[in-house]
Design a protein around this motif. Structure first.
Motif, PDB file in Angstrom:
ATOM      1  N   GLY A  80      44.914  33.753  36.710  1.00  0.00           N
ATOM      2  CA  GLY A  80      44.851  32.354  37.096  1.00  0.00           C
ATOM      3  C   GLY A  80      46.221  31.836  37.471  1.00  0.00           C
ATOM      4  O   GLY A  80      47.238  32.508  37.257  1.00  0.00           O
ATOM      5  N   SER A  81      46.269  30.632  38.041  1.00  0.00           N
ATOM      6  CA  SER A  81      47.555  30.043  38.425  1.00  0.00           C
ATOM      7  C   SER A  81      48.435  29.826  37.201  1.00  0.00           C
ATOM      8  O   SER A  81      49.656  29.970  37.258  1.00  0.00           O
ATOM      9  N   ASN A  82      47.799  29.450  36.094  1.00  0.00           N
ATOM     10  CA  ASN A  82      48.493  29.379  34.802  1.00  0.00           C
ATOM     11  C   ASN A  82      47.911  30.487  33.943  1.00  0.00           C
ATOM     12  O   ASN A  82      46.916  30.295  33.259  1.00  0.00           O
ATOM     13  N   PRO A  83      48.511  31.706  33.994  1.00  0.00           N
ATOM     14  CA  PRO A  83      47.894  32.899  33.401  1.00  0.00           C
ATOM     15  C   PRO A  83      47.451  32.709  31.954  1.00  0.00           C
ATOM     16  O   PRO A  83      48.219  32.230  31.119  1.00  0.00           O
ATOM     17  N   ARG A 134      53.284  37.181  38.019  1.00  0.00           N
ATOM     18  CA  ARG A 134      53.387  35.989  38.844  1.00  0.00           C
ATOM     19  C   ARG A 134      54.840  35.821  39.282  1.00  0.00           C
ATOM     20  O   ARG A 134      55.732  36.497  38.766  1.00  0.00           O
ATOM     21  N   VAL A 135      55.079  34.925  40.221  1.00  0.00           N
ATOM     22  CA  VAL A 135      56.444  34.715  40.705  1.00  0.00           C
ATOM     23  C   VAL A 135      57.352  34.255  39.577  1.00  0.00           C
ATOM     24  O   VAL A 135      58.487  34.715  39.440  1.00  0.00           O
ATOM     25  N   ALA A 136      56.836  33.364  38.741  1.00  0.00           N
ATOM     26  CA  ALA A 136      57.659  32.787  37.680  1.00  0.00           C
ATOM     27  C   ALA A 136      57.860  33.733  36.496  1.00  0.00           C
ATOM     28  O   ALA A 136      58.902  33.703  35.845  1.00  0.00           O
ATOM     29  N   ALA A 137      56.857  34.564  36.209  1.00  0.00           N
ATOM     30  CA  ALA A 137      56.961  35.415  35.016  1.00  0.00           C
ATOM     31  C   ALA A 137      55.926  36.529  35.059  1.00  0.00           C
ATOM     32  O   ALA A 137      54.983  36.502  35.852  1.00  0.00           O
TER      33      ALA A 137
END
Length: 339
Positions: A121-124, A166-169
């Motif tokens: 998800g967008s917020n895993p 994800r890109v952030a983490a």
């Protein structure tokens, strides 16, 4: 709180909740299932070694009923396992902050998305496979799940964890589960049934079974046929064994594995697998012949050895005998294997 901060009062550490001794809800007992001794034995072996299972049979044969009673034959969670499971549930926003004391049993609907099953998800967030960590993930009507979602299970089944980038983490969630699946043998559900004629063509059956990829099936340890019982067979069934009795044998086998290698047999690999599952004499001869005749892959070869080791542990035997190998090989005999 004010008194505690002012050093005028002491707060004693909280004691963890005491296990109430009832690992399953009332009514969820193996004794409620008439017949199906072969399937019950297979689930006992699966529980003892944390092996993955596929049950195939017509509608009404008892596949779902058996699956929902599997948590009742699993040993209680250790304190370390409880903390791990609670952490995962907390990360997903589930639970009320108390320690999880029962082994998870997750049964997502076949319409579940890939991220819902494997995580993302967008917020895993953790998916169903992680929420079933140290427990059972039950996939009913396996061919009805999307192929993309099922393929996403290949990594966690092999590694015991899910990595979401994800890109952030990049996040990693634990996913050491016992995968339990059920399915009909064909679209109408009655291929091979003794009382009802199947109306599916060979092509329809092949396409239906082809929804499950070979690599995913190769990660399954036991393939179990669950036929419908006749009225006479149901009447002749004596008092079935209760889950508590089966759980004692499973706990004993798990204890042997914990002392020997510190993990269930399903986690054995590499040199340790060869050491723990060494075959001698008749057992080695039987297995060598079976490998050639059944055309087992490298992964299938190792899975048979792990199941044979579990069967031996249930019998309390240090060495794997020919009868243990024979039982493990019998669980690989299925129309789904080698297609």
């Amino acid at each position: 709180a004010v008194e505690f901060l002012g050093d005028s009062a002491r707060v004693c550490p909280a004691e963890p909740a005491v296990e109430d001794g009832r690992p399953v809800e009332a009514g969820e007992d193996f004794a409620d299932v008439a017949g199906q001794r072969y399937a019950k034995r297979a689930l006992e072996v699966a529980a003892a070694g944390a092996h993955n299972v596929v049950m195939s049979g017509p509608p009404g044969s008892g596949k779902t009923m058996l699956a929902r009673r599997m948590p009742g034959i699993l040993p209680p969670l250790t304190m370390e396992e409880r903390i791990e499971v609670t952490k995962v549930h907390s990360a997903s926003g589930e639970g009320n902050g108390t320690l999880v004391t029962r082994r998870p049993f997750r049964a997502p609907h076949h319409t579940v998305s890939t991220s819902g099953l494997a995580g993302g998800g967008s917020n895993p967030r953790p998916g169903e496979v992680s929420l079933a960590h140290h427990g059972v993930l039950f996939l009913d009507e396996l061919p009805e799940f999307s192929r993309t979602a099922l393929e996403a299970l290949r990594q966690p089944l092999e590694d015991g964890q899910v990595t979401i980038s994800r890109v952030a983490a990049t996040l990693t969630y634990p996913a050491r589960v016992t995968l339990l699946c059920s399915m009909n043998p064909c679209p109408c559900g009655y291929a091979g049934d003794r009382r009802k004629v199947c109306r599916c063509t060979a092509g329809q059956i092949e396409r239906y079974q082809g929804r499950i990829s070979g690599p995913l099936l190769d990660r399954m340890d036991l393939f179990v046929d669950v036929p419908r019982l006749t009225r006479q067979e149901l009447r002749e069934e004596r008092q079935a064994e209760e889950s508590s009795s089966v759980r004692k044998r499973v706990s004993g086998a798990r204890g042997i594995q914990a002392l020997r290698q510190g993990s269930p047999n399903s986690a054995l690999s590499g040199r340790r697998l060869r050491e723990v599952c060494a075959l001698r004499g008749d057992a080695e001869t039987l297995f060598s012949r079976a490998v050639d005749r059944m055309g087992l892959s490298g992964r299938g070869h190792d899975r048979v050895l792990r199941v044979a080791r579990t069967v031996a542990d249930l019998s309390g035997e240090e060495e794997i005998a020919a009868e243990h190998v024979a039982e493990a090989l019998n669980y690989r005999r299925s129309h789904l294997v080698g297609r």
